[in-house]
Each structure stands twice: as structure tokens, then as C-alpha cells.
Write an enzyme that holds these catalytic residues in place. Structure first.
Site, PDB file in Angstrom:
ATOM      1  N   ASP A  46      -2.783  24.909   8.504  1.00  0.00           N
ATOM      2  CA  ASP A  46      -3.086  25.708   7.320  1.00  0.00           C
ATOM      3  C   ASP A  46      -4.513  25.510   6.819  1.00  0.00           C
ATOM      4  OD1 ASP A  46      -3.002  23.174   6.280  1.00  0.00           O
ATOM      5  OD2 ASP A  46      -1.225  23.476   5.036  1.00  0.00           O
TER       6      ASP A  46
ATOM      7  N   HIS B  39      -3.973  20.744   7.120  1.00  0.00           N
ATOM      8  CA  HIS B  39      -3.007  19.899   7.837  1.00  0.00           C
ATOM      9  C   HIS B  39      -2.843  20.354   9.282  1.00  0.00           C
ATOM     10  CE1 HIS B  39      -1.888  20.208   3.495  1.00  0.00           C
ATOM     11  NE2 HIS B  39      -2.046  18.894   3.610  1.00  0.00           N
TER      12      HIS B  39
ATOM     13  N   SER C  95      -0.503  13.843   2.139  1.00  0.00           N
ATOM     14  CA  SER C  95       0.257  14.923   2.776  1.00  0.00           C
ATOM     15  C   SER C  95       0.330  14.807   4.291  1.00  0.00           C
ATOM     16  CB  SER C  95      -0.337  16.285   2.401  1.00  0.00           C
ATOM     17  OG  SER C  95      -1.720  16.302   2.703  1.00  0.00           O
TER      18      SER C  95
END
Ligand SMILES: *[C@@H]1O[C@H](CO)[C@@H](O)[C@H](O)[C@H]1NC(C)=O
Ligand SMILES: *[C@@H]1O[C@H](CO)[C@@H](O)[C@H](O)[C@H]1NC(C)=O
Ligand SMILES: *[C@@H]1O[C@H](CO)[C@@H](O)[C@H](O)[C@H]1NC(C)=O
Length: 380
Positions: free
Chosen positions: A346, A349, A46
Site C-alpha cells: 500500500d 507496508h 504496523s
């Protein structure tokens, strides 16, 4: 030697010119050298995914498909796990190249003419079946071996068009291996809460990273950037979920940062071996551990706010502003006012601002590494 040094030199001049927002001289150079590279192929999870997880059935509709993801830069959820751009976006911009297409968003050779991004949010370095055999549950059916076989599909597709030979495609592409392995370590920590258990996977993770690098090098890759591990112990998610673990000076969990340091040492050792066996390929180590650790230690020095260990967007009453039940994007989550003051978007990330900072430091590190490896004059 002369031939070897040409590739990194061209890459570095483009990167440095792109980053240093350009005297007229640099701009001329930039325009001239940008043509050395045609595209980027990227791999990872991610931290590098620009849209695959949003398409993959197992992960579609996840947090990054919802507001406030993307609010700062794209002004809509872009499939990236951030409020804006990722490290790869800043690198592509510095190279003056177009954005690579998320692999799952493309189909034809034309779609991948400007490169492809194989990174998937939630991807592990190790195969899910292997992790399961060690008692570790994963959530996304994608590992580095999937990404490598997807790359082979794209290369075959591109080489099947009459426009370019496979060897030319490989020689004119930059390969960016974003951080990979963080999910393996985190899932290992969820299964057995000791750092020793997670650290026992370092050799396996570095071995599959080596296999993926070997695959692209064997196919003719000439310029490869390999990203190291982030300081795991500074992740708000882990800080919130492992409150009993010992904290170091900067407030990060010491034992988890040691896993990352062990990983980075093993990765560098592997890269040194690969460089020896593939002298025609330039393998850069891209250090993201140091810039993140520096930001956490002295956020004010770099223009960030005073809560480098708290998520900008999240929930819960604790100091890390992280709670799985109030994950960013869910109706229970809350956000502060200015994401550019935060390192973590968050809890897992990074913000657009942090990614820009990390990318700039990463590029300066490449420049330095090359300057050390080659006589200074070879750079110009
Ligand atoms: C990844 O590879 C495994 C093993 O070959 C396969 O079972 C799985 O379906 C692949 N995942 C995707 C999303 O293609
Ligand atoms: C967790 O990992 C440690 C270190 O590898 C091991 O000694 C221990 O038995 C494991 N615990 C469980 C419950 O699997
Ligand atoms: C190279 O590294 C040194 C020491 O870490 C640093 O002071 C210097 O600014 C770096 N050079 C560039 C061009 O970033």
C-alpha cells in the site's frame, strides 16, 4: 560457553529445519527441538501488528480493517497491514509455534499462554510527548514504553498462574522486536522536511530501544531477535511525498536510506554493548534492510515484477502509485492484478510475498551470524 551456545543453537536448528521444508532427519529434529520454545512475545509497529491497531480506539476502523487488506492469505481483513502475512507470521511458523495473541485481543492468562504481540500500527519508538516537544505530531498514543509495560502486565498474569515459574516462562520464550522507529522518522520528515532533522533522532530512538531490551533481559529473556530499520528511501509513500530529493541508482532517496543505515549502525553498536553486559542472553540482529534493498535492486532475480518502488494498491497518476487521498482500501484506490509481483502492498507496508522473502533472508542471516560467533561444530 557450552551453556551459552545451547540456546541459539536450538533456535537455529528449529528455524533452519522449519524453513528448509524438511528431510525426514530435519523433521525429527524439528519436532524434538520445537519444544525448546513455548511462545513468542513481539513488539513493534504496523510491520509487526497482527491485530492491535484494529482494536485500539484511536486507530480502530483504519485501512487494514477493510478490503482488500488480507485478500491473499486470510481472505478477509485480519488487522494486518498487508494482503496476507507479516514477517512475524513467517517466523512463528518457522519456529513451529502458535501465533501470539494480539495484546488488546486478550485478557486472561490463558489468552496469553501461547505468547502475546504488543506491536501497534502507528506506534513510535519515542513517547508522543517527547516528539511533540520537538514539534513532531504523532497519530497513535502508543510508544515502545507502552508495549514494555503491557509485557510486564502479561508476565505478571502468566506468573500468577500456578503452572509455570516466571524464570521458566522467560527462558522458554523468543522475544521478537520488529522494526521500531520508522514512524518517528517519517513523522519527523513530515514536520521538517530535511533528512538531517530526522537523523538527529537516531540516538534517542536507539536509547529507548535499549531500554525496552533491558526490560525484557532484566526479566530473564534468553533469546531475543532485534530487527533493524528498512531502507526508508525506497518507500513509495516517501518517494511520492518528497519528489525533489536526490535519488540513487535504484531510484530510492539516498538521504533517507542514509538515515536507516545510521540507525542500523547505532543499533548494532548498542547490541554489542548489551551482549557484553548480558552474556546469558543471546541477542540476534535481524537484518531486513539488505533483503529489501536487494529486492528493489533486482526484483526479477527473486521472481518479483519490474515496479519495486510502486504500491500494488493505491492511487495517483505518478510512478509510485501512491496518493494519501486514494490510500489503499478507500473507494478511490485501485490495484494491479497480482500482489505477489510487488514489494509494496500500500506504499508503506509490504506484500505477503515480500514479507515471506524478507523473513527467509532474515533467518538465513541469523544462522550465519551464529555460525560466525560459534565454532561450526557447536551448531550440531
Ligand atoms: C501509553 O503511555 C502513556 C504514558 O504513560 C499514556 O498516557 C497512554 O495512555 C498509554 N497508551 C495506551 C494506549 O495505553
Ligand atoms: C529543520 O531541521 C534543520 C536541521 O536540524 C534545522 O536546521 C532547521 O532549522 C529546521 N527547520 C525548521 C523549520 O524547523
Ligand atoms: C551466509 O552468508 C554468505 C555470504 O553473505 C552467503 O553466501 C551464504 O549463503 C549464507 N549462508 C546461509 C546458510 O544462508
Amino acid at each position: 560457553m557450552a551453556q551459552l551456545s545451547r540456546i541459539p543453537v536450538a533456535l537455529l536448528l528449529v528455524l533452519v529445519a522449519g524453513e528448509a521444508a524438511a528431510t525426514p532427519y530435519a523433521r525429527g529434529r524439528d519436532a524434538q527441538l520445537a519444544s525448546s520454545y513455548s511462545r513468542v512475545f513481539s513488539f513493534g509497529d504496523s510491520l509487526t501488528d497482527t491485530g492491535n491497531a484494529a482494536i485500539l480506539p484511536a486507530t480502530a476502523g483504519g485501512p487494514s480493517s477493510h478490503a482488500p487488506y488480507g485478500e491473499t492469505y486470510f481472505h478477509h481483513p485480519s488487522g494486518r497491514a498487508s494482503d496476507g502475512r507479516l514477517i512475524i507470521d513467517f517466523i512463528v511458523e518457522s519456529l513451529g509455534l502458535p501465533e501470539p495473541a494480539p495484546y488488546l485481543a486478550g485478557e486472561t492468562a490463558d489468552d496469553f499462554r501461547h505468547g502475546a504481540n504488543f506491536a501497534v500500527g502507528g506506534a513510535t519508538a519515542l513517547d508522543p510527548a517527547f516528539l511533540k516537544s520537538r514539534g513532531i505530531a504523532t497519530f497513535v498514543p502508543v510508544s515502545l514504553s507502552n508495549e514494555t509495560s503491557w509485557f510486564n502486565n502479561v508476565l505478571e498474569l502468566l506468573a500468577s498462574t500456578a503452572y509455570e515459574e516466571e524464570s521458566d516462562i522467560m527462558a522458554t520464550s523468543v522475544f521478537y522486536f520488529g522494526e521500531i522507529g520508522v514512524n518517528d522518522y517519517i513523522f519527523a520528515l513530515f514536520s521538517n522536511r530535511t533528512a538531517e532533522f530526522a537523523a538527529s533522532f537516531v540516538p534517542d530512538i536507539v536509547a529507548v530501544t535499549r531500554s525496552a531490551l533491558n526490560a525484557v533481559v532484566a526479566a530473564g529473556a534468553r533469546t531475543v531477535l532485534v530487527t533493524g530499520m528498512i531502507p526508508l528511501g525506497c518507500e513509495p509513500e516517501l518517494l511520492a511525498l518528497f519528489p525533489g530529493d536526490a535519488h540513487g541508482e535504484s531510484g530510492c532517496i539516498t538521504g533517507f536510506n542514509e538515515i536507516a543505515q545510521l540507525h542500523n549502525r547505532a543499533l548494532n553498536c548498542m547490541l554489542r554493548e548489551l551482549r557484553r553486559s548480558h552474556p546469558g542472553t543471546t541477542l540476534f540482529y535481524a537484518d531486513i534492510y539488505s533483503p529489501i534493498a536487494n529486492l528493489v535492486a533486482s526484483p526479477g532475480k527473486y521472481g518479483f515484477g519490474d515496479r519495486p518502488l510502486a504500491a500494488f494498491c493505491g492511487g495517483g497518476a505518478g510512478p509510485y502509485h501512491f496518493d494519501m487521498a486514494a490510500f489503499c482500501g478507500t473507494s478511490d484506490s485501485t490495484a494491479s492484478s497480482d500482489p505477489s509481483e510487488f514489494l509494496s502492498w500500500d506504499g508503506i507496508h509490504f506484500t505477503d510475498a515480500a514479507n515471506r522473502f524478507i523473513a527467509q533472508a532474515l533467518l538465513r542471516g541469523l544462522y550465519n551470524a551464529s555460525a560466525m560467533a560459534e565454532p561450526q561444530t557447536a551448531l550440531f
